[in-house]
Design an enzyme around this catalytic site. Structure first.
Site, mmCIF file in Angstrom:
data_model
loop_
_atom_site.group_PDB
_atom_site.id
_atom_site.type_symbol
_atom_site.label_atom_id
_atom_site.label_comp_id
_atom_site.label_asym_id
_atom_site.label_seq_id
_atom_site.Cartn_x
_atom_site.Cartn_y
_atom_site.Cartn_z
ATOM 1 N N LYS A 1 49.732 51.383 26.558
ATOM 2 C CA LYS A 1 49.465 51.641 27.987
ATOM 3 C C LYS A 1 50.434 52.712 28.503
ATOM 4 O O LYS A 1 50.056 53.566 29.293
ATOM 5 C CB LYS A 1 49.622 50.359 28.805
ATOM 6 C CG LYS A 1 48.568 49.288 28.486
ATOM 7 C CD LYS A 1 47.409 49.292 29.457
ATOM 8 C CE LYS A 1 46.331 48.294 29.032
ATOM 9 N NZ LYS A 1 45.148 48.282 29.865
ATOM 10 N N GLU B 1 50.792 42.942 31.887
ATOM 11 C CA GLU B 1 49.670 43.223 30.989
ATOM 12 C C GLU B 1 49.455 42.067 30.018
ATOM 13 O O GLU B 1 50.408 41.590 29.392
ATOM 14 C CB GLU B 1 49.986 44.507 30.193
ATOM 15 C CG GLU B 1 48.810 45.072 29.432
ATOM 16 C CD GLU B 1 47.704 45.592 30.347
ATOM 17 O OE1 GLU B 1 48.015 46.331 31.303
ATOM 18 O OE2 GLU B 1 46.532 45.254 30.113
ATOM 19 N N ASP B 2 48.233 41.651 29.907
ATOM 20 C CA ASP B 2 47.818 40.694 28.881
ATOM 21 C C ASP B 2 48.623 39.388 28.874
ATOM 22 O O ASP B 2 49.072 38.906 27.821
ATOM 23 C CB ASP B 2 47.794 41.378 27.504
ATOM 24 C CG ASP B 2 46.655 42.400 27.426
ATOM 25 O OD1 ASP B 2 45.960 42.606 28.445
ATOM 26 O OD2 ASP B 2 46.441 42.982 26.354
ATOM 27 N N ARG C 1 47.775 36.822 25.554
ATOM 28 C CA ARG C 1 46.332 37.121 25.435
ATOM 29 C C ARG C 1 46.210 38.629 25.290
ATOM 30 O O ARG C 1 46.112 39.342 26.261
ATOM 31 C CB ARG C 1 45.617 36.590 26.696
ATOM 32 C CG ARG C 1 44.151 36.677 26.746
ATOM 33 C CD ARG C 1 43.579 38.087 26.834
ATOM 34 N NE ARG C 1 43.403 38.642 28.151
ATOM 35 C CZ ARG C 1 43.473 39.949 28.412
ATOM 36 N NH1 ARG C 1 43.775 40.831 27.478
ATOM 37 N NH2 ARG C 1 43.280 40.380 29.629
ATOM 38 N N ASN D 1 37.363 43.693 25.028
ATOM 39 C CA ASN D 1 38.021 44.525 24.013
ATOM 40 C C ASN D 1 38.614 43.652 22.919
ATOM 41 O O ASN D 1 38.866 42.472 23.165
ATOM 42 C CB ASN D 1 39.164 45.317 24.670
ATOM 43 C CG ASN D 1 38.643 46.258 25.724
ATOM 44 O OD1 ASN D 1 37.680 46.972 25.507
ATOM 45 N ND2 ASN D 1 39.282 46.252 26.888
ATOM 46 N N ASP E 1 47.506 44.459 35.720
ATOM 47 C CA ASP E 1 46.451 45.400 35.338
ATOM 48 C C ASP E 1 45.142 44.681 35.003
ATOM 49 O O ASP E 1 44.052 45.140 35.357
ATOM 50 C CB ASP E 1 46.957 46.178 34.126
ATOM 51 C CG ASP E 1 45.993 47.255 33.689
ATOM 52 O OD1 ASP E 1 45.357 47.868 34.564
ATOM 53 O OD2 ASP E 1 45.895 47.496 32.477
ATOM 54 N N ASP E 2 45.239 43.551 34.311
ATOM 55 C CA ASP E 2 44.012 42.847 33.890
ATOM 56 C C ASP E 2 43.278 42.265 35.087
ATOM 57 O O ASP E 2 42.052 42.244 35.115
ATOM 58 C CB ASP E 2 44.364 41.741 32.889
ATOM 59 C CG ASP E 2 45.006 42.332 31.663
ATOM 60 O OD1 ASP E 2 44.331 43.056 30.939
ATOM 61 O OD2 ASP E 2 46.224 42.114 31.468
ATOM 62 N N TYR F 1 45.276 53.337 21.961
ATOM 63 C CA TYR F 1 44.751 52.323 22.888
ATOM 64 C C TYR F 1 43.599 51.607 22.176
ATOM 65 O O TYR F 1 43.473 51.679 20.959
ATOM 66 C CB TYR F 1 44.340 53.091 24.166
ATOM 67 C CG TYR F 1 44.063 52.232 25.368
ATOM 68 C CD1 TYR F 1 44.952 51.242 25.767
ATOM 69 C CD2 TYR F 1 42.903 52.434 26.120
ATOM 70 C CE1 TYR F 1 44.681 50.468 26.883
ATOM 71 C CE2 TYR F 1 42.635 51.668 27.241
ATOM 72 C CZ TYR F 1 43.525 50.682 27.615
ATOM 73 O OH TYR F 1 43.266 49.920 28.715
#
Ligand SMILES: NC(=O)C1=CN([C@@H]2O[C@H](COP(=O)(O)OP(=O)(O)OC[C@H]3O[C@@H](n4cnc5c(N)ncnc54)[C@H](O)[C@@H]3O)[C@@H](O)[C@H]2O)C=CC1
Ligand SMILES: CC(=O)C(=O)O
Ligand SMILES: [Mg+2]
Length: 528
Positions: free
Chosen positions: A141, A212-213, A123, A391, A235-236, A70
């Protein structure tokens, strides 16, 4: 919808049941064993996800290896994925597969899939558009789903939706593995994601899909498009919001104040993308609930936030304002009275507002410069909080060393990627908390799976956040420890999952799972 309290009461029988599930999940990592010897499943794409030794080592050494599977290492892997590529892990659905996805999905060798993490790579962490290289984040993840939630490793599926990339370097790279064209946009883009969703939910009607992302532009739109139809969450937007709420409430407790004082906190947020806006919406709603849960409370909560993006302070004077940021745009006259204006810099905002909390989700490493942190010395809080949540490590808005060295030890510090605690001398320690959505998403997924809820409601997400917020003891919080160590991630995940199930039952959303029907779940979540 739960009402916030310091101690969320969870049924101990439900927790016991979850403990058994999580442990059984670990054993299932070994279901490919013959006697005591693990054998590897002979389906290449499943190899690594199944590898029992991999999961055992990860679980036993989670503190050491989470930063590898991760953040931060997964970021480095995604940046170099074409060069590191050995074999496909997961499924790739490309814009060129339109019309074929329904049959493609039946190519996946596992009969059942419980969790999908899907990205379009637009992203990845704070690293921008990495195209198909972003599959690494979905894999990472899901490794955490196995390690933290005991999800059967044979039932997870990383997915890349390849609609091209706008990364100029990748467009020219002869080794790039994805479609070398600019990203699809508009209806063409939505049609690809729609087809993917229909395909996976047709084959696996009970699957949970974690987005995600995705770049902010699509993150909110897709969430609104699917969340009432499919078992999915972003999730973001939603996981990060819950973790941030837990951290913000921890910061209030760390000042020796009750959580109910949260609506008095002045919060400056740097970054108004999917994560920043997700946090702002959730924090505003949490404040409003504490203030009486009505329109007036919701309106008044807005005045606790100042949002700064790449163009500076967001006010109603902003041209072409992003509609997602609009609810947080400050009134120009009011700002004038505060000595601020449209586009004011972060340092100006911190100087004038003297916030209790400075929270970064900007993806800009070092944004909380010496000047910004010096300005925070005038905070009206007895214990200012700094959340450098971007991050991977190099994108953190500041390091704990810098924060503690400028502001002294009477602060709360959290970062998205792991940093070591800071030795402040004379036996004093500056605690660096990891404020990352990894503390919630495995429990949200597990709770949703076991409850059999058809959707993931705001109440279920709120229950997850509240459980995390209440997880830390008063002693820990006073020491500045507002998030648990990652070594406790399995325990937290069980608690979060139990809270999610309880809420799903209370909202009448739970339909049961794997032989346990809704009535039995209800009984279990009530028995103590
Ligand atoms: N700790 C955690 O659990 C999580 C952390 N993140 C991190 O949050 C970061 C942002 O993610 P997204 O919101 O999805 O990205 P995004 O690209 O959608 O948003 C970034 C935002 O930062 C703003 N920004 C850029 N330069 C700035 C500057 N100099 N000053 C103030 N604001 C500036 C942009 O205008 C934009 O509003 C990433 O680094 C990501 O890794 C995201 C989700 C979870
Ligand atoms: C942690 C996470 O989801 C991110 O940085 O995007
Ligand atoms: Mg993310």
């Amino acid at each position: 919808m739960p009402i916030f309290s310091n101690h969320v009461r969870l049924s101990s029988s439900l927790l016991q049941r979850l403990k058994r599930h999580v442990t059984a999940g670990v054993h299932r990592s070994f279901t490919t064993t013959e006697g005591n010897r693990p054998t590897i499943v002979h389906k290449r794409s499943l190899d690594i996800l199944h590898d029992p030794w991999f999961n055992k080592v990860l679980i036993a050494n989670i503190e050491e290896y989470a930063p590898v599977v991760y953040t931060p290492t997964v970021g480095l892997v995604c940046q170099n994925y074409s060069g590191l590529f050995r074999r496909p892990r997961g499924m790739y659905f490309s814009a060129e597969d339109r019309g074929e996805m329904m049959s493609m999905v039946y190519n996946w060798p596992a009969e059942q899939v419980d969790m999908i993490v899907v990205t379009d790579g637009s992203r990845v962490l704070g690293l921008g558009d990495l195209g198909v290289h972003g599959i690494g984040i979905a894999i990472g993840k899901l490794d955490l789903y196995v390690a933290a939630a005991g999800i059967n490793p044979q039932r997870v599926l990383p997915v890349m939706i390849d609609v091209g990339t706008n990364n100029g370097k990748l467009l020219k790279d002869p080794l790039y593995l994805g479609l070398q064209q600019h990203r699809l946009d508009g209806d063409d883009y939505v049609a690809v994601v729609d087809e993917f969703m229909e395909a996976v939910f047709t084959r696996w009607p009970n699957v949970i899909v974690q987005f995600e992302d995705f770049q902010s532009k699509w993150a909110f739109k897709l969430l609104q498009r699917y969340r009432n139809t499919y078992r999915m969450f972003n999730d973001d937007v939603q996981g990060t919001a819950g973790v941030a709420i837990a951290g913000l409430l921890g910061a209030v407790r760390a000042q020796g104040r009750p959580m109910i004082d949260f609506p008095k906190q002045k919060i400056v947020v740097a970054g108004a993308g999917s994560a920043g806006i997700g946090v702002l919406n959730a924090a505003r709603k949490t404040m409003a609930r504490m203030l009486g849960n009505n329109e007036i409370a919701y309106e008044s909560a807005k005045s606790q936030f100042w949002v700064v993006d790449a163009k500076g302070l967001i006010t109603e004077g902003r041209e072409n304002i992003d509609p997602d940021a609009l609810p947080f745009a400050r009134n120009l006259k009011e700002m004038d009275r505060q000595g601020l204006r449209e586009g004011a810099s972060l340092v100006e905002v911190v100087k004038q507002v003297k916030p209790d909390v400075l929270l970064g989700l900007s993806a800009v490493g070092g944004l909380f410069s010496k000047e910004v942190l010096e300005a925070l010395k005038d905070s009206t809080s007895t214990r200012p909080a700094i959340f450098a949540m971007s991050n991977p490590t190099k994108n953190a808005e500041c390091t704990p060393e810098v924060a503690f060295s400028i502001l002294g030890d009477n602060i709360i510090f959290a970062s998205g990627s792991p940093f070591r605690d800071v030795d402040l001398g004379n036996g004093r320690i500056g605690h660096c908390n990891q404020g990352n959505n990894m503390y919630l998403f495995p429990g949200i997924g597990l709770g949703t799976l076991l409850s059999g809820s058809r959707v993931i409601s705001d109440g279920m997400l709120q229950a997850a956040a509240e459980r995390l917020a209440a997880y830390m003891s008063d002693d820990e919080v006073i020491q500045g420890i507002i998030f648990p160590s990652i070594s406790r991630i399995r325990d937290i995940t069980q608690e979060v999952a139990a809270a999610v199930i309880k809420e799903a039952v209370e909202e009448d959303l739970a339909e049961g799972h794997n032989g346990m029907d809704a009535r039995e779940l209800r009984k279990l979540s009530q028995v103590n």
